[in-house]
Design an enzyme around this catalytic site. Structure first.
Site, PDB file in Angstrom:
ATOM      1  N   ALA A 153       0.810  -1.224   0.000  1.00 55.21           N
ATOM      2  CA  ALA A 153       0.000   0.000   0.000  1.00 55.21           C
ATOM      3  C   ALA A 153       0.838   1.267   0.000  1.00 55.21           C
ATOM      4  O   ALA A 153       0.312   2.367   0.153  1.00 55.21           O
ATOM      5  CB  ALA A 153      -0.940  -0.005   1.198  1.00 55.21           C
ATOM      6  N   LEU A 162       3.058   2.118   2.230  1.00 50.46           N
ATOM      7  CA  LEU A 162       3.296   2.637   3.585  1.00 50.46           C
ATOM      8  C   LEU A 162       4.462   1.916   4.259  1.00 50.46           C
ATOM      9  O   LEU A 162       4.629   1.979   5.479  1.00 50.46           O
ATOM     10  CB  LEU A 162       2.019   2.506   4.435  1.00 50.46           C
ATOM     11  CG  LEU A 162       0.799   3.271   3.902  1.00 50.46           C
ATOM     12  CD1 LEU A 162      -0.427   3.010   4.779  1.00 50.46           C
ATOM     13  CD2 LEU A 162       1.067   4.778   3.822  1.00 50.46           C
ATOM     14  N   ASP A 181      12.610   4.575   3.592  1.00 52.24           N
ATOM     15  CA  ASP A 181      11.625   3.835   4.384  1.00 52.24           C
ATOM     16  C   ASP A 181      12.220   3.303   5.680  1.00 52.24           C
ATOM     17  O   ASP A 181      11.628   3.425   6.755  1.00 52.24           O
ATOM     18  CB  ASP A 181      11.057   2.669   3.560  1.00 52.24           C
ATOM     19  CG  ASP A 181      10.472   3.135   2.250  1.00 52.24           C
ATOM     20  OD1 ASP A 181      10.308   4.349   2.067  1.00 52.24           O
ATOM     21  OD2 ASP A 181      10.182   2.274   1.399  1.00 52.24           O
TER      22      ASP A 181
END
Ligand code: GLA
Length: 392
Positions: free
Chosen positions: A129, A131, A178
């Site tokens: 997604a 995220l 990330d």
């Protein structure tokens, strides 16, 4: 039942005991600076209040058992299985298990002890997604091994080892954003990272503004990792070609917009488009913190909108669902900016919205998206959260 209690229960069922520790590592959402981390640019992510949770104890054997509570699935492996990416029984590691196994591999290579563990993990970061569920998984196991191995690294060092695991073990050529955000997140703070020097700072989130995450429910597939690697290769190709005229250039960060505009007509069309996104996005993200510090949320939001258009038209990592979600968001009252977040090809948009407008915004965005696509989105206000750690 809370996610933590659920996890404890699951651990007890699997291992007939309480876990010694629980680790938590958040996902992230990125406000600005997309697809620039691997081009030495600037990124402005926040760690979100959705996370991977791992309950774990030393196993006191050489075998690590990891249970993925949500799938459900389970693997057993020892350090000697790592190079071949297999489980102890010789079968290939399932895709999800390559993240913790890759973390063990990267930590061992860097000389850090990774005692075998029994672990159960769960997550409320949706996968695929945008995220960063993978980075959260890496960082959660990173801090778990840090605890069991009794060593300590600055969070950025742990992030770099997570990136190494993903690049060299999983095979996705991702940048540092990330893992950095998952490792270094701070409650209520925006993160600002210079991906060249790796220096970073935090900043308050603008007052009276909330970050709304809107999940299109469209998931990026495994094929998107090869598309991602191709984007990165196009950037490297652009640097190689631009260097012929600009010998001082090491990455697209070094290319000034005027030089790029002069030289880009000679680049192959696709390479020119990819590089145009990156050069423009680095320019947008470079001055972005100043805008926020000066209270200019309006301009910051415009940059987010420009970023979406650039990701859609030049970098070509959007998809129809993301375009619909971003366009509706941008059209609604109280929304400063809306764009796809993360690698793209599916997943979520990030929206910067005036706090008092947020409830109406959420409702109108959900209704509009459902009407146009027939899919029910998941939309939530996100809180900036602390980075990966073992709970006290
Ligand atoms: C993925 C990668 C990051 C970054 C983003 C795009 O999330 O893991 O390193 O490149 O895509 O900005």
């Amino acid at each position: 039942m809370s996610i933590e209690n659920n996890l404890l229960e699951h651990y007890r069922q699997c291992f007939n005991a309480d876990p010694a520790f629980i680790a938590r590592a958040p996902g992230r959402v990125n406000l600005l600076g997309e697809h620039v981390d691997y081009n030495d640019g600037f990124v402005l992510p926040v760690a979100i209040n959705r996370a991977v949770w791992v309950a774990f104890s030393p196993s006191n054997t050489d075998q690590t058992t990891i249970v993925a509570a949500d799938l459900p699935d389970e693997v057993l492996f020892a350090p000697q299985n790592l190079p071949a990416k297999t489980r102890a029984d010789g079968a290939a590691l399932p895709n999800w298990a390559r993240y913790p196994a890759g973390m063990m591999w990267a930590l061992t290579h860097a000389g850090h002890a990774t005692p075998a563990m029994n672990a159960v993990f769960t997550s409320d970061v949706p996968s695929g997604a945008g995220l960063s569920s993978s980075a959260a998984l890496e960082m959660a196991f990173g801090v778990a091994w840090q605890k069991l191995g009794d060593w300590s690294l600055p969070p950025m060092e742990l992030a770099l080892l997570g990136q190494r695991a993903e690049n060299k073990y999983v095979g996705v050529n991702c940048g540092i954003m990330d893992q950095f955000a998952s490792a270094c997140g701070q409650h209520d703070r925006l993160l600002v990272l210079d991906c060249r020097s790796l220096t970073w700072q935090t900043a308050p989130l603008p007052e009276n503004v909330v970050i709304v995450i809107a999940d299109t429910m469209e998931r990026h597939s495994l094929a998107s990792s090869s598309a991602y690697n191709r984007r990165r290769a196009a950037c490297e190709e652009a640097v190689r070609l631009l260097k012929e005229n600009l010998p001082g250039v090491h990455s697209l960060r070094d290319v000034r917009i005027e030089d790029f505009n002069r030289l880009s007509p000679d680049l192959p069309e696709e390479v020119a488009k990819r590089a145009a996104h990156v050069v423009g996005e680095i320019e947008r993200s470079q001055g972005a913190l100043k805008l926020l510090e000066g209270g200019d949320v309006v301009r910051f939001g415009q940059l987010m909108n420009e970023c979406h258009a650039s990701l859609r038209d030049l970098y070509e990592v959007s998809c129809p669902e993301l375009d619909v979600m971003a366009a509706i968001g941008q059209s609604l009252p109280g929304c400063y900016g809306a764009r796809l977040t993360g690698a793209g090809f599916g997943g979520c948009t990030v929206n910067l919205v005036a706090r008092e407008a947020a409830p109406a915004f959420k409702a109108a965005l959900a209704a509009g998206y459902e009407q146009q696509t027939g899919h029910h989105p998941e939309i939530y206000i996100c809180q900036a959260s602390d980075g990966a750690r073992v709970l006290p």
